[in-house]
Design a protein around this motif. Structure first.
Motif, PDB file in Angstrom:
ATOM      1  N   ARG A 572      28.028  59.957 -42.364  1.00 47.03           N
ATOM      2  CA  ARG A 572      27.367  60.512 -41.185  1.00 47.03           C
ATOM      3  C   ARG A 572      28.391  61.031 -40.184  1.00 47.03           C
ATOM      4  O   ARG A 572      29.495  60.499 -40.083  1.00 47.03           O
ATOM      5  CB  ARG A 572      26.507  59.439 -40.503  1.00 47.03           C
ATOM      6  N   GLU A 573      28.005  62.013 -39.426  1.00 47.32           N
ATOM      7  CA  GLU A 573      28.842  62.464 -38.317  1.00 47.32           C
ATOM      8  C   GLU A 573      28.927  61.324 -37.299  1.00 47.32           C
ATOM      9  O   GLU A 573      27.933  60.676 -36.988  1.00 47.32           O
ATOM     10  CB  GLU A 573      28.229  63.703 -37.673  1.00 47.32           C
ATOM     11  N   GLN A 574      30.130  61.096 -36.770  1.00 48.59           N
ATOM     12  CA  GLN A 574      30.342  60.004 -35.819  1.00 48.59           C
ATOM     13  C   GLN A 574      31.109  60.532 -34.609  1.00 48.59           C
ATOM     14  O   GLN A 574      32.072  61.290 -34.756  1.00 48.59           O
ATOM     15  CB  GLN A 574      31.153  58.869 -36.467  1.00 48.59           C
ATOM     16  N   THR A 575      30.677  60.099 -33.437  1.00 49.17           N
ATOM     17  CA  THR A 575      31.380  60.426 -32.195  1.00 49.17           C
ATOM     18  C   THR A 575      31.881  59.134 -31.576  1.00 49.17           C
ATOM     19  O   THR A 575      31.123  58.170 -31.413  1.00 49.17           O
ATOM     20  CB  THR A 575      30.458  61.154 -31.209  1.00 49.17           C
ATOM     21  N   ILE A 576      33.165  59.112 -31.257  1.00 50.42           N
ATOM     22  CA  ILE A 576      33.768  57.907 -30.688  1.00 50.42           C
ATOM     23  C   ILE A 576      34.428  58.238 -29.357  1.00 50.42           C
ATOM     24  O   ILE A 576      34.868  59.364 -29.114  1.00 50.42           O
ATOM     25  CB  ILE A 576      34.829  57.306 -31.633  1.00 50.42           C
ATOM     26  N   SER A 577      34.469  57.237 -28.489  1.00 52.34           N
ATOM     27  CA  SER A 577      35.188  57.376 -27.221  1.00 52.34           C
ATOM     28  C   SER A 577      36.678  57.193 -27.485  1.00 52.34           C
ATOM     29  O   SER A 577      37.084  56.232 -28.147  1.00 52.34           O
ATOM     30  CB  SER A 577      34.701  56.328 -26.222  1.00 52.34           C
ATOM     31  N   LEU A 578      37.488  58.088 -26.933  1.00 59.91           N
ATOM     32  CA  LEU A 578      38.932  57.999 -27.140  1.00 59.91           C
ATOM     33  C   LEU A 578      39.609  57.030 -26.170  1.00 59.91           C
ATOM     34  O   LEU A 578      40.821  56.777 -26.302  1.00 59.91           O
ATOM     35  CB  LEU A 578      39.569  59.386 -27.008  1.00 59.91           C
ATOM     36  N   ASP A 579      38.839  56.482 -25.230  1.00 59.30           N
ATOM     37  CA  ASP A 579      39.426  55.525 -24.287  1.00 59.30           C
ATOM     38  C   ASP A 579      40.055  54.343 -25.025  1.00 59.30           C
ATOM     39  O   ASP A 579      41.112  53.838 -24.635  1.00 59.30           O
ATOM     40  CB  ASP A 579      38.367  55.021 -23.313  1.00 59.30           C
ATOM     41  N   THR A 580      39.403  53.920 -26.121  1.00 62.53           N
ATOM     42  CA  THR A 580      39.900  52.779 -26.898  1.00 62.53           C
ATOM     43  C   THR A 580      41.274  53.059 -27.491  1.00 62.53           C
ATOM     44  O   THR A 580      42.090  52.145 -27.664  1.00 62.53           O
ATOM     45  CB  THR A 580      38.913  52.459 -28.037  1.00 62.53           C
ATOM     46  N   TYR A 581      41.542  54.331 -27.773  1.00 64.71           N
ATOM     47  CA  TYR A 581      42.726  54.684 -28.555  1.00 64.71           C
ATOM     48  C   TYR A 581      43.848  55.316 -27.720  1.00 64.71           C
ATOM     49  O   TYR A 581      44.810  55.854 -28.268  1.00 64.71           O
ATOM     50  CB  TYR A 581      42.318  55.660 -29.667  1.00 64.71           C
ATOM     51  N   ARG A 582      43.734  55.237 -26.382  1.00 62.23           N
ATOM     52  CA  ARG A 582      44.703  55.931 -25.532  1.00 62.23           C
ATOM     53  C   ARG A 582      46.147  55.484 -25.763  1.00 62.23           C
ATOM     54  O   ARG A 582      47.086  56.268 -25.581  1.00 62.23           O
ATOM     55  CB  ARG A 582      44.322  55.740 -24.056  1.00 62.23           C
ATOM     56  N   GLU A 583      46.336  54.243 -26.174  1.00 60.29           N
ATOM     57  CA  GLU A 583      47.716  53.768 -26.355  1.00 60.29           C
ATOM     58  C   GLU A 583      48.424  54.470 -27.515  1.00 60.29           C
ATOM     59  O   GLU A 583      49.654  54.411 -27.624  1.00 60.29           O
ATOM     60  CB  GLU A 583      47.734  52.257 -26.574  1.00 60.29           C
ATOM     61  N   ILE A 584      47.663  55.132 -28.408  1.00 59.07           N
ATOM     62  CA  ILE A 584      48.299  55.887 -29.489  1.00 59.07           C
ATOM     63  C   ILE A 584      48.105  57.400 -29.304  1.00 59.07           C
ATOM     64  O   ILE A 584      48.436  58.175 -30.215  1.00 59.07           O
ATOM     65  CB  ILE A 584      47.777  55.450 -30.874  1.00 59.07           C
ATOM     66  N   LEU A 585      47.596  57.800 -28.154  1.00 56.82           N
ATOM     67  CA  LEU A 585      47.393  59.220 -27.856  1.00 56.82           C
ATOM     68  C   LEU A 585      48.257  59.583 -26.651  1.00 56.82           C
ATOM     69  O   LEU A 585      47.822  59.498 -25.502  1.00 56.82           O
ATOM     70  CB  LEU A 585      45.921  59.513 -27.578  1.00 56.82           C
ATOM     71  N   PRO A 586      49.499  59.984 -26.867  1.00 51.97           N
ATOM     72  CA  PRO A 586      50.428  60.225 -25.764  1.00 51.97           C
ATOM     73  C   PRO A 586      50.145  61.495 -24.967  1.00 51.97           C
ATOM     74  O   PRO A 586      50.742  61.713 -23.926  1.00 51.97           O
ATOM     75  CB  PRO A 586      51.782  60.324 -26.460  1.00 51.97           C
ATOM     76  N   ASP A 587      49.220  62.320 -25.461  1.00 56.60           N
ATOM     77  CA  ASP A 587      48.931  63.582 -24.778  1.00 56.60           C
ATOM     78  C   ASP A 587      47.449  63.892 -24.947  1.00 56.60           C
ATOM     79  O   ASP A 587      46.759  63.281 -25.768  1.00 56.60           O
ATOM     80  CB  ASP A 587      49.781  64.712 -25.382  1.00 56.60           C
ATOM     81  N   THR A 588      46.963  64.830 -24.174  1.00 59.50           N
ATOM     82  CA  THR A 588      45.538  65.209 -24.249  1.00 59.50           C
ATOM     83  C   THR A 588      45.301  66.318 -25.261  1.00 59.50           C
ATOM     84  O   THR A 588      44.183  66.817 -25.392  1.00 59.50           O
ATOM     85  CB  THR A 588      45.039  65.662 -22.866  1.00 59.50           C
ATOM     86  N   SER A 589      46.345  66.710 -25.971  1.00 64.45           N
ATOM     87  CA  SER A 589      46.201  67.678 -27.053  1.00 64.45           C
ATOM     88  C   SER A 589      47.227  67.348 -28.136  1.00 64.45           C
ATOM     89  O   SER A 589      48.229  66.687 -27.875  1.00 64.45           O
ATOM     90  CB  SER A 589      46.395  69.111 -26.567  1.00 64.45           C
ATOM     91  N   ALA A 590      46.939  67.784 -29.339  1.00 68.83           N
ATOM     92  CA  ALA A 590      47.830  67.519 -30.462  1.00 68.83           C
ATOM     93  C   ALA A 590      47.693  68.643 -31.477  1.00 68.83           C
ATOM     94  O   ALA A 590      46.769  69.457 -31.412  1.00 68.83           O
ATOM     95  CB  ALA A 590      47.495  66.177 -31.093  1.00 68.83           C
ATOM     96  N   TYR A 591      48.620  68.660 -32.430  1.00 67.48           N
ATOM     97  CA  TYR A 591      48.571  69.641 -33.512  1.00 67.48           C
ATOM     98  C   TYR A 591      47.801  69.044 -34.678  1.00 67.48           C
ATOM     99  O   TYR A 591      48.163  67.978 -35.200  1.00 67.48           O
ATOM    100  CB  TYR A 591      49.983  70.026 -33.937  1.00 67.48           C
ATOM    101  N   ASN A 592      46.736  69.686 -35.094  1.00 61.67           N
ATOM    102  CA  ASN A 592      45.949  69.242 -36.235  1.00 61.67           C
ATOM    103  C   ASN A 592      46.590  69.799 -37.506  1.00 61.67           C
ATOM    104  O   ASN A 592      46.482  70.993 -37.793  1.00 61.67           O
ATOM    105  CB  ASN A 592      44.502  69.728 -36.102  1.00 61.67           C
ATOM    106  N   VAL A 593      47.267  68.934 -38.243  1.00 60.43           N
ATOM    107  CA  VAL A 593      48.060  69.350 -39.396  1.00 60.43           C
ATOM    108  C   VAL A 593      47.195  70.014 -40.466  1.00 60.43           C
ATOM    109  O   VAL A 593      47.579  71.024 -41.061  1.00 60.43           O
ATOM    110  CB  VAL A 593      48.818  68.145 -39.991  1.00 60.43           C
TER     111      VAL A 593
END
Length: 617
Positions: A572-593
């Motif tokens: 199923r399609e899933q939407t998650i809050s990124l607040d939980t994962y902020r400690e591994i997200l150093p920026d508000t954008s990234a390169y999608n490999v």
């Protein structure tokens, strides 16, 4: 009488007054040559010839010491030990004297190549590509059948017969392998397997110092290694110390009965090698597991015999020095004697400090395989000195995880999270060989008929190539080769389509592959080329989160660089809050490999069913 007298006169005229004594025919000298300047000063030379045990042995060199001459029960063997610590490169003579008969054996100590001791082993920056040589490609049909060898047939319709793959076939496709993006080639055994049947797989060695002539000769193997090195790839060689083939001269005409377990008589192993660390195991169970034979045609070496141990250890060092290989995969590691195998690992590491060895540790839990890794607390005060072990339990989890629906408490990707959370049992989790399948297991990809799309395949490869450890890919994975172990081992080792001149399909060529195969190839190639030289994946620390709403997230981080993976373990399609994962997200954008584009990381992240985000910061 008159005829005899005339014959003697003729001999005197031809050869002078001294009687003539024919030299003994020496059938084997193992190893055939060695090198000066090795760190270990001792050299064992095994001599095999008709009734040579009664000979007095001397050598012609002034800077080599004859250390010991050992006779065996069998009069056809002599084992000579030399001290070559002061020896320069040279050719000297070993002289065997039996009464008035004298046999001279020239022996060469070669000069080592500069920096040969600094051979770089495979490590977590590498991805290994596993090839069964007989089943990959036939580059020289003239060696398909070699006169005098016992299995004199090639039949590609018989999965148990030889099919004709060889060194030249692999060499001709090195560009294909390099273009895929792997950095190392692991070859199933290439040493001589002169057995009556089933010799294609290579695991019943009949001569430890010779390449199987149906693959090519020793020089051709060395050339293959050189060619792989020239294209930036390492080579790993499969070896087997637990057992040999029943057609090996060492078994057919045993030096002594204590060269093999149970005095050379067949006793089947129980295959229960967990007895090596079982605190409650009976003496009987321990002995039958380790000393028992793998099969009736694979007699089990007695590695407690010091001559056997030295013979096997030297054979591996000979191939490293001769061919310049970068690693060894040791078959059935826990089936052999613990102390001897530890001694071997240590001896190789002392001669080649950067080298790597991976042991086949086919056991059912992380605790059991952790026992076999170097510096494991479970073996203390002993040590296996084995740097890398094969992570079979993770393979089992991966083969289930990407089929199942992930919940917040078990199944699916939770399997991977829970298994990795127990990595504390390993002395070095980065030195685990990780894989989805190999030549002994069902292939990870089942068949096009069983899969609506490549989601399972894609998620598994992303995880394999971004988690801790040293990944291994089985040949044909990139073109969706499928096989089930229930159809026999031969089916797991089928020919690569296009490796033979008259093949209907040539899947080495993208133009001949199906759209689904090309999608799979391109996907794996993209991942492999991205991973190559990526220090974050090779050395970065791993941090992960327990799956939530079926989504498993983890980070690989080194310095100020990181890679973050999100896997949706549900359909199923899933939407998650990124607040939980902020400690591994150093920026508000990234390169999608995977999509080659920038992605914004706002408050939420939506993943389609079985979706993947591979983000580089």
């Amino acid at each position: 009488m008159k005829k005899n007298f005339l014959f003697v006169i003729l001999l005197v005229l031809l050869f002078g007054c001294s009687p003539v004594y024919a030299a003994t025919v020496i059938k084997k000298v193992a190893p055939a040559f060695w090198w000066a300047g090795m760190k270990n000063p001792e050299l064992q030379i095994l001599l095999y010839g008709e009734h040579i045990a009664s000979a007095e042995v001397s050598i012609s060199s002034e800077d080599i010491t004859l250390q010991e001459v050992v006779k065996q029960e069998n009069p056809n063997y002599l084992i000579v030990y030399l001290n070559i610590s002061e020896a320069a490169p040279q050719t000297f003579n070993m002289i065997l004297k039996q009464g008035k008969k004298q046999t001279v054996i020239p022996y060469e100590l070669k000069e080592r190549k500069p920096d040969s001791s600094q051979i770089e082993g495979f490590n977590s920056s590498d991805v290994l590509y596993l090839i069964m040589p007989d089943r990959f490609a036939n580059g020289d049909s003239s060696n398909d059948i070699v006169p005098g060898m016992l299995e004199a047939r090639v039949d590609r319709n018989d999965s148990f017969a030889r099919h004709g793959g060889d060194f030249k076939g692999i060499e001709k496709h090195l560009d294909y392998i390099a273009d895929l993006g792997v950095t190392s080639i692991w070859l199933n055994p290439i040493q001589e397997n002169d057995m009556k049947e089933g010799s294609y797989h290579g695991y019943a060695i009949t001569d430890y110092y010779q390449a199987d002539r149906r693959f090519g000769n020793n020089e051709e193997f060395r050339n293959l290694v050189d060619q792989a090195h020239a294209k930036g790839m390492k080579v790993v060689m499969d070896m087997i110390f637990n057992h040999c083939g029943s057609e090996n001269y060492l078994y057919k005409d045993m030096p002594s009965k204590d060269w093999f377990n149970f005095k050379g008589n067949y006793v089947q192993t129980s295959f229960k090698t967990a007895t090596q660390l079982d605190p409650y195991a009976s003496d009987y169970e321990k002995k039958i597991a380790v000393d028992g034979w793998f099969s009736q045609v694979m007699p089990d070496f007695n590695q407690r015999n010091r001559h056997v141990a030295t013979y096997l250890i030297q054979s591996s060092i000979w191939w490293i020095e001769y061919a310049g290989i970068n690693g060894i995969r040791q078959d059935t590691h826990p089936y052999a004697n613990f102390d001897m195998m530890a001694h071997w690992c240590k001896a190789v590491n002392e001669e080649y400090p950067k080298f790597n060895i991976v042991g086949e540790t086919w056991l059912g839990s992380n605790v059991l395989i952790s026992y076999w890794q170097k510096d494991s607390k479970l073996t203390y005060p002993k040590n296996t000195y084995l740097p890398t072990v094969m992570d079979f339990p993770l393979m089992e989890h991966m083969n289930k995880a990407f089929d199942e629906e992930t919940t917040d408490w078990n199944g699916g990707l939770c399997r991977l999270y829970e298994y990795l959370s127990q990595d504390i049992v390993f002395a070095d989790p980065m030195n685990l060989l990780t894989f989805l399948d190999n030549h002994d297991t069902s292939r990870f990809y089942r068949s096009e008929a069983d899969t609506k799309n490549l989601n399972r395949y894609k998620q598994a490869l992303v995880f394999l190539l971004t988690t801790r450890g040293i990944p291994q890919i089985y040949y044909g994975t990139e073109i969706l080769m499928a096989a089930d172990k229930t159809n026999g081992d031969g089916a797991l080792r089928c020919d690569f389509p296009g490796g033979w001149q008259n093949d209907t399909h040539n899947y080495f060529d993208a133009a001949n592959r199906t759209p689904l195969q090309n999608e799979a190839f391109s996907y794996l190639q993209k991942l492999l080329q991205w991973r190559k030289g990526n220090e974050v994946i090779a050395k970065g620390k791993l941090k992960h989160f327990a799956p939530s709403k079926g989504i498993y997230a983890y980070e690989r981080k080194q310095g100020d660089k990181s890679v973050v993976v999100f896997l949706n373990g549900t359909d199923r399609e899933q939407t998650i809050s990124l607040d939980t994962y902020r400690e591994i997200l150093p920026d508000t954008s990234a390169y999608n490999v995977l999509e080659d584009k920038k992605v914004e990381l706002g408050k939420d992240l939506t993943l389609p069913g079985r979706g993947i985000y591979l983000l580089s910061f």
